[in-house]
Design an enzyme around this catalytic site. Sequence first.
Site, PDB file in Angstrom:
ATOM      1  N   TYR A 153      40.633  58.208  45.311  1.00 51.43           N
ATOM      2  CA  TYR A 153      41.486  58.697  46.508  1.00 51.43           C
ATOM      3  C   TYR A 153      42.471  59.878  45.610  1.00 51.43           C
ATOM      4  O   TYR A 153      42.613  61.081  46.145  1.00 51.43           O
ATOM      5  CB  TYR A 153      41.892  57.726  47.191  1.00 51.43           C
ATOM      6  N   LYS A 157      42.734  64.001  46.246  1.00 46.66           N
ATOM      7  CA  LYS A 157      43.915  64.529  46.842  1.00 46.66           C
ATOM      8  C   LYS A 157      44.559  65.594  45.963  1.00 46.66           C
ATOM      9  O   LYS A 157      45.254  66.585  46.167  1.00 46.66           O
ATOM     10  CB  LYS A 157      45.012  63.586  47.311  1.00 46.66           C
TER      11      LYS A 157
HETATM   12  N1  LIG Z   1      48.329  57.194  55.986  1.00 52.26           N
HETATM   13  C1  LIG Z   1      48.956  57.581  54.891  1.00 52.26           C
HETATM   14  O1  LIG Z   1      49.969  57.042  54.592  1.00 52.26           O
HETATM   15  C2  LIG Z   1      48.581  58.724  54.535  1.00 52.26           C
HETATM   16  C3  LIG Z   1      47.686  59.325  54.549  1.00 52.26           C
HETATM   17  N2  LIG Z   1      47.315  60.836  54.299  1.00 52.26           N
HETATM   18  C4  LIG Z   1      46.097  61.689  54.298  1.00 52.26           C
HETATM   19  O2  LIG Z   1      46.107  61.932  55.810  1.00 52.26           O
HETATM   20  C5  LIG Z   1      45.208  62.183  56.498  1.00 52.26           C
HETATM   21  C6  LIG Z   1      44.978  61.361  57.780  1.00 52.26           C
HETATM   22  O3  LIG Z   1      45.362  60.061  57.275  1.00 52.26           O
HETATM   23  P1  LIG Z   1      45.541  58.696  58.517  1.00 52.26           P
HETATM   24  O4  LIG Z   1      45.968  59.638  59.845  1.00 52.26           O
HETATM   25  O5  LIG Z   1      46.412  57.978  57.889  1.00 52.26           O
HETATM   26  O6  LIG Z   1      43.944  58.089  58.452  1.00 52.26           O
HETATM   27  P2  LIG Z   1      43.255  57.501  59.725  1.00 52.26           P
HETATM   28  O7  LIG Z   1      42.032  56.814  59.043  1.00 52.26           O
HETATM   29  O8  LIG Z   1      44.193  56.437  60.372  1.00 52.26           O
HETATM   30  O9  LIG Z   1      42.845  58.684  60.477  1.00 52.26           O
HETATM   31  C7  LIG Z   1      41.673  59.401  59.920  1.00 52.26           C
HETATM   32  C8  LIG Z   1      41.014  60.100  61.256  1.00 52.26           C
HETATM   33  O10 LIG Z   1      39.921  61.053  60.630  1.00 52.26           O
HETATM   34  C9  LIG Z   1      38.774  60.656  60.800  1.00 52.26           C
HETATM   35  N3  LIG Z   1      37.617  60.937  60.155  1.00 52.26           N
HETATM   36  C10 LIG Z   1      37.323  60.378  59.015  1.00 52.26           C
HETATM   37  N4  LIG Z   1      36.115  60.789  58.312  1.00 52.26           N
HETATM   38  C11 LIG Z   1      36.087  62.078  59.026  1.00 52.26           C
HETATM   39  C12 LIG Z   1      34.755  62.875  59.038  1.00 52.26           C
HETATM   40  N5  LIG Z   1      34.011  62.755  57.789  1.00 52.26           N
HETATM   41  N6  LIG Z   1      34.803  64.031  59.816  1.00 52.26           N
HETATM   42  C13 LIG Z   1      35.463  64.122  60.775  1.00 52.26           C
HETATM   43  N7  LIG Z   1      36.693  63.172  60.822  1.00 52.26           N
HETATM   44  C14 LIG Z   1      36.861  62.033  59.891  1.00 52.26           C
HETATM   45  C15 LIG Z   1      38.580  59.133  61.505  1.00 52.26           C
HETATM   46  O11 LIG Z   1      37.658  58.971  62.277  1.00 52.26           O
HETATM   47  C16 LIG Z   1      40.246  59.042  61.896  1.00 52.26           C
HETATM   48  O12 LIG Z   1      40.146  59.381  63.124  1.00 52.26           O
HETATM   49  C17 LIG Z   1      44.066  61.720  55.478  1.00 52.26           C
HETATM   50  O13 LIG Z   1      43.586  62.921  54.850  1.00 52.26           O
HETATM   51  C18 LIG Z   1      44.821  60.861  54.425  1.00 52.26           C
HETATM   52  O14 LIG Z   1      44.372  61.017  53.193  1.00 52.26           O
HETATM   53  C19 LIG Z   1      47.937  61.135  52.948  1.00 52.26           C
HETATM   54  C20 LIG Z   1      49.043  60.221  52.496  1.00 52.26           C
HETATM   55  C21 LIG Z   1      49.466  58.877  53.149  1.00 52.26           C
HETATM   56  C1  LIG Z   2      48.756  55.476  49.176  1.00 50.44           C
HETATM   57  C2  LIG Z   2      48.747  56.798  49.502  1.00 50.44           C
HETATM   58  O1  LIG Z   2      49.181  57.507  48.970  1.00 50.44           O
HETATM   59  C3  LIG Z   2      47.705  57.541  50.465  1.00 50.44           C
HETATM   60  C4  LIG Z   2      47.210  56.652  51.655  1.00 50.44           C
HETATM   61  O2  LIG Z   2      47.918  58.778  50.622  1.00 50.44           O
END
Ligand SMILES: NC(=O)C1=CN([C@@H]2O[C@H](COP(=O)(O)OP(=O)(O)OC[C@H]3O[C@@H](n4cnc5c(N)ncnc54)[C@H](O)[C@@H]3O)[C@@H](O)[C@H]2O)C=CC1
Ligand SMILES: CC(=O)C(C)=O
Length: 258
Positions: A153, A157
Site C-alpha cells: 500500500y 501511495k
Molecule cells: N481511510 C484512511 O485513513 C485513508 C485513506 N486514504 C486514501 O483515500 C482514498 C479513499 O479511502 P477511503 O474512503 O478510506 O476508502 P473506502 O474503502 O472507505 O472507500 C473507497 C471507495 O472506492 C471504491 N473502489 C475501490 N476500488 C475501486 C475501483 N477499482 N474502481 C472504482 N472504485 C473503487 C470502493 O467501492 C469504495 O466505495 C483511498 O485512495 C485511500 O487509499 C489515504 C490515507 C488514509
Molecule cells: C494507514 C494509512 O496511512 C492509510 C490507510 O492510508
Amino acid sequence: MAKKVAVVTGSAGGLGKGIAERLANDGFAIVLHDINQDLLKETEAEFKNKGYDVTSFVGDVSKRDDQFNLVKHAVDTFGRLDVFVNNAGIEAVTPFMEIDEKELQRAFSINVFGMVYGTQAAATQFIKQGGGGKIISASSIAGHESYAMLGTYSATKHGVRSFTQTASKELAKYKINVNAYAPGVAKTKMWDRIDAEMVKHDPSLKPGDAFAKYSSEISLGRYEVPSDVANLVSFLASPDSDYITGQTILVDGGMVYR
Ligand SMILES: NC(=O)C1=CN([C@@H]2O[C@H](COP(=O)(O)OP(=O)(O)OC[C@H]3O[C@@H](n4cnc5c(N)ncnc54)[C@H](O)[C@@H]3O)[C@@H](O)[C@H]2O)C=CC1
Ligand SMILES: CC(=O)C(C)=O
C-alpha cells in the site's frame, strides 16, 4: 454561467463521498463514480434528495477505457469537465515476506494504474477544452512514509506522489494543476478492514487496537473525518490553489512532518 463540473472516483462512500458532497456545496455539478453499483445508486439518490446536480457512473479505475468513458459521461451529461479527483483506492495489509504477485498486481492496478489512467483521461479533456483544469489524487501519509505491514500500500501511495510530480511538470503548459492529498487515519471502511487484517497478523492485537494505536499518534488528538480531507480538496479544486502544482499535501492532524 454554467456550473463547473467535478468527477470524484470511488465516491459511493468514505472519503470520496465526503469530497463529492463538499464540491457539490461549493457549486460544482458532480459525477459520482464507483465500482460498487448498489452503494453508488444509494449515494446518488441521497445527493438528488439534497438538491445537488448529480449523475453517476459505474466503473473500475484500473481499466483505462472505463476512465475515459467516465470523462465522456461527465462531458455528455454536463457539457464540460473542470476537476477530476482520483480518490478510489484499496488497502493491502501483509507482512513484507509474504507479499505476493497477486497483491502487488491488484494494489498497483487500482491505486497507481487507476491514478495514471484517470489523470490521462481528465488531461485529454482539459487540453481539448483549452482552459486548464485541476487533477487531485489520493496519496496518504503512507505516500510520505512507509509502514510495517503496509508495504505494498505504501509503495502505491509513493507512486501516486511520484506521478503527481511528473504529470504536473508535463501538464503545466496547459494550465492543468496536478496535486494530491495525503490523509492520515480516517475512520472509513478502509480502516475497519486494515484493523481486522492487522489483528489476523499479530496475535497480541485485539479488534480496534491497530486503529487506536495509529490514532494515538495524531498530534491534534482525534482521528480524521471526511470533511477534514474535503476541506483541502475544495481548496485544491478552487482558483485559490492556481499557483500550487506537483504537491502532495499532508492532511493528517499532525502525524508525518515533511
Ligand atoms: N481511510 C484512511 O485513513 C485513508 C485513506 N486514504 C486514501 O483515500 C482514498 C479513499 O479511502 P477511503 O474512503 O478510506 O476508502 P473506502 O474503502 O472507505 O472507500 C473507497 C471507495 O472506492 C471504491 N473502489 C475501490 N476500488 C475501486 C475501483 N477499482 N474502481 C472504482 N472504485 C473503487 C470502493 O467501492 C469504495 O466505495 C483511498 O485512495 C485511500 O487509499 C489515504 C490515507 C488514509
Ligand atoms: C494507514 C494509512 O496511512 C492509510 C490507510 O492510508
